[in-house]
Design a protein around this motif. Structure first.
Motif, short mmCIF file in Angstrom:
data_model
loop_
_atom_site.label_atom_id
_atom_site.label_comp_id
_atom_site.label_asym_id
_atom_site.label_seq_id
_atom_site.Cartn_x
_atom_site.Cartn_y
_atom_site.Cartn_z
N THR A 71 13.76 59.67 40.75
CA THR A 71 14.77 59.79 39.68
C THR A 71 14.24 60.58 38.49
OG1 THR A 71 14.15 57.74 38.52
CG2 THR A 71 15.70 57.54 40.37
N LEU A 72 12.94 60.87 38.48
CA LEU A 72 12.38 61.68 37.40
C LEU A 72 12.74 63.16 37.57
CD1 LEU A 72 8.82 60.06 37.24
CD2 LEU A 72 10.63 59.84 35.52
N PHE A 73 13.22 63.54 38.76
CA PHE A 73 13.53 64.94 39.03
C PHE A 73 15.03 65.19 38.83
CE2 PHE A 73 9.60 64.03 41.16
CZ PHE A 73 8.84 65.18 40.95
N PRO A 74 15.38 66.31 38.18
CA PRO A 74 16.79 66.53 37.81
C PRO A 74 17.73 66.70 38.99
CG PRO A 74 15.43 68.48 37.36
CD PRO A 74 14.50 67.38 37.69
N ASP A 75 17.20 67.06 40.19
CA ASP A 75 18.09 67.28 41.33
C ASP A 75 18.19 66.04 42.22
OD1 ASP A 75 15.53 67.26 42.27
OD2 ASP A 75 15.76 69.00 43.60
N VAL A 76 17.79 64.89 41.70
CA VAL A 76 17.75 63.69 42.55
C VAL A 76 19.12 63.33 43.11
CG1 VAL A 76 18.04 62.14 40.57
CG2 VAL A 76 16.96 61.29 42.67
N ALA A 77 20.21 63.64 42.37
CA ALA A 77 21.55 63.21 42.78
C ALA A 77 22.24 64.23 43.68
CB ALA A 77 22.41 62.93 41.54
N GLU A 78 21.51 65.25 44.12
CA GLU A 78 22.15 66.29 44.94
C GLU A 78 22.23 65.92 46.41
OE1 GLU A 78 20.17 69.97 44.26
OE2 GLU A 78 20.71 70.06 42.12
N GLN A 79 21.39 65.00 46.86
CA GLN A 79 21.40 64.62 48.27
C GLN A 79 20.73 63.26 48.43
OE1 GLN A 79 18.46 66.70 50.77
NE2 GLN A 79 17.90 67.85 48.94
N VAL A 80 20.95 62.66 49.62
CA VAL A 80 20.25 61.42 49.95
C VAL A 80 18.80 61.77 50.23
CG1 VAL A 80 20.08 59.50 51.58
CG2 VAL A 80 22.32 60.37 50.89
N ARG A 81 17.89 61.01 49.66
CA ARG A 81 16.46 61.25 49.88
C ARG A 81 15.83 60.00 50.47
NH1 ARG A 81 15.00 65.96 47.47
NH2 ARG A 81 16.41 66.78 45.90
N HIS A 82 15.10 60.19 51.58
CA HIS A 82 14.43 59.09 52.26
C HIS A 82 12.94 59.17 51.99
CE1 HIS A 82 18.07 58.52 54.76
NE2 HIS A 82 18.11 59.85 54.72
N ARG A 83 12.30 58.01 51.92
CA ARG A 83 10.84 58.04 51.90
C ARG A 83 10.39 58.41 53.30
NH1 ARG A 83 6.31 53.28 51.47
NH2 ARG A 83 4.55 54.75 51.52
N SER A 84 9.60 59.48 53.42
CA SER A 84 9.28 60.04 54.73
C SER A 84 7.87 59.73 55.16
CB SER A 84 9.47 61.57 54.71
OG SER A 84 10.78 61.90 54.32
N HIS A 85 7.71 59.57 56.48
CA HIS A 85 6.39 59.48 57.07
C HIS A 85 5.71 60.84 56.91
CE1 HIS A 85 3.35 59.35 60.26
NE2 HIS A 85 3.44 58.04 60.18
N HIS A 86 4.36 60.82 56.76
CA HIS A 86 3.67 62.08 56.47
C HIS A 86 3.81 63.10 57.59
CE1 HIS A 86 0.72 60.07 59.00
NE2 HIS A 86 0.06 61.21 59.12
N LEU A 87 4.16 62.64 58.82
CA LEU A 87 4.31 63.57 59.93
C LEU A 87 5.73 64.15 59.98
CD1 LEU A 87 2.42 61.57 62.73
CD2 LEU A 87 1.57 63.50 61.37
N GLU A 88 6.66 63.65 59.16
CA GLU A 88 8.05 64.05 59.26
C GLU A 88 8.48 65.06 58.20
OE1 GLU A 88 9.52 59.67 60.90
OE2 GLU A 88 9.84 60.27 58.82
#
Length: 425
Positions: A71-88
């Motif tokens: 949420t610190l980034f201004p484009d946070v509301a532009e898309q759904v963001r998932h916490r990703s595995h480092h391989l993904e």
């Protein structure tokens, strides 16, 4: 963000990311259908953080903190963001994920609350004490300790691969402190008999000195089992590497190895003695102590002890020892060093009897070239002080060159010494 939260009353440790979100007016919702956590646009530039409440508590808290960082980034509301595995992660996405990981660590473990830990104090017991204090995952805590250290340390995470030739571990990643001198190759396959293979369950720890690459040379390894990746079976392993001091006489000296595990599952391929303490009033081992657990695991040991005590009542005198061979390599030593049983205002341990009994065990172990394995004997129902008992154990075994491993069950709260002074003689 953390300072803004603190201005509104946010406190710790532990630092609660859910409370921080509430203070900042960010909507939070549980969603068991997602893997870890995600930010979901809800209109007008705002997002809702969703998290899986069924994940391990430390991981869940870290995931929420990670999404708060988004949420610190201004484009946070532009898309759904998932916490990703480092391989993904793809492209330069890893940079954003890495920044959010850094920010998550800062939210849960602010730098101001950490100081560089001297290597001699850095043990897995210390790590897990701090992990409970900050209520974060063990993995996050290990990384934080390395990041804040001015000593040559490296954090690592490894996972097992299974092939026709058996299970083998490889490094998922390593993170060195500012003083760490060597780069470790990614995806490095570890020696087949690496000590971290002893971390067979979540919370089981292990340590040893190993050489993982010619460039690195010998390094001390301390590791602990943590939850596997989603869908995985075997625990992952996290830990840290330190470089052994050169020309350190104490380092070459045998010592008590303190690990998380189960003394009923003694480690190693050598001959082994499992040592425990029993009382001088009854040959029947009841209650909830280690002797009772041992009776359930190896009932023949209790039967043998019972027959031995029935043969001659004086066998139960304080300081006596009964050895029972479980198999070719394993012997159980029952040391009579507890006076009576049941609740008591004073500790029931008798230190002189314990010392006498352990000396007898040491002689038998030396004959069979056996190592010693035990829980923190005498500190449960007997009420003894581990500070005192560990000195007796060192005198009986370590000073005679006999290796000793002491096991704490994962999650065990170490008993505080009930006695300040005593007289051995």
């Amino acid at each position: 963000m953390a300072l803004e939260g603190m201005d509104r009353g946010w406190q710790g440790p532990p630092f609660d990311p859910l409370a921080l979100a509430d203070l900042l007016g960010i909507e939070i919702a549980a969603n068991a259908a997602i893997r870890d956590a995600q930010t979901v646009p809800i209109g007008r530039g705002r997002v809702r953080i969703e998290f899986n409440p069924n994940r391990p508590r430390g991981r869940m808290r870290y995931s929420v903190a990670h999404e708060l960082a988004h949420t610190l980034f201004p484009d946070v509301a532009e898309q759904v963001r998932h916490r990703s595995h480092h391989l993904e992660v793809h492209g330069d996405q890893w940079q954003l994920e890495a920044l959010c990981n850094i920010a998550a660590a800062e939210l849960l473990m602010p730098l101001a609350t950490f100081a560089s830990t001297p290597p001699e104090e850095l043990s897995m017991h210390y790590v897990l004490d701090q992990q409970r204090k900050f209520d974060v995952s063990t993995e996050a805590l290990v990384i934080r300790l390395v990041e804040t250290s001015v000593e040559p340390l490296a954090a690592f995470c490894a996972s097992a691969t299974v092939s026709a030739s058996g299970r083998q571990y490889q490094l998922d990643y390593t993170i060195g402190s500012r003083a760490w001198p060597s780069r470790i190759p990614p995806k490095l396959r570890l020696p087949r008999h690496t000590v971290i293979a002893q971390c067979t369950a979540i919370g089981y720890s292990a340590k040893g000195t190993e050489s993982w690459s010619d460039r690195l040379g010998p390094a001390r390894v301390e590791a602990v089992g943590i939850p596997p990746y989603p869908g995985g079976d075997a625990p992952r392993v996290v830990g840290f590497l330190t470089l052994p001091p050169s020309n350190d006489e104490d380092d070459a000296r045998a010592r008590i190895d303190l690990v998380y595990g189960n003394a009923l599952e003694p480690r190693g391929e050598d001959n082994k003695f499992v040592v425990h303490v029993v009382n001088d009033k009854t040959p029947n081992w009841g209650g909830a102590g280690f002797a009772s657990a041992l009776r359930g695991h190896w009932p023949q040991v209790q039967e043998d002890f019972h027959d031995w005590a029935a043969h001659q009542r004086s066998n139960l005198k304080l300081g006596s020892v009964r050895l029972c061979r479980v198999d070719e390599r394993l012997t159980v030593a029952s040391v009579v060093a507890q006076h009576g049983y049941g609740p008591s205002e004073k500790p029931r341990i008798r230190y002189t009897a314990l010392r006498e009994g352990l000396r007898s065990v040491a002689k038998a172990a030396a004959v069979r070239s056996a190592s010693i394995h035990m829980p923190r004997i005498g500190t449960g129902q007997a009420g003894g002080s581990w500070d005192i008992i560990s000195d007796i154990v060192e005198e009986a075994f370590v000073d005679e060159g006999i290796p000793v491993t002491v096991y704490d069950l994962p999650g065990t709260k170490v008993r505080v010494a009930p006695q300040i002074t005593f007289d051995l003689f």
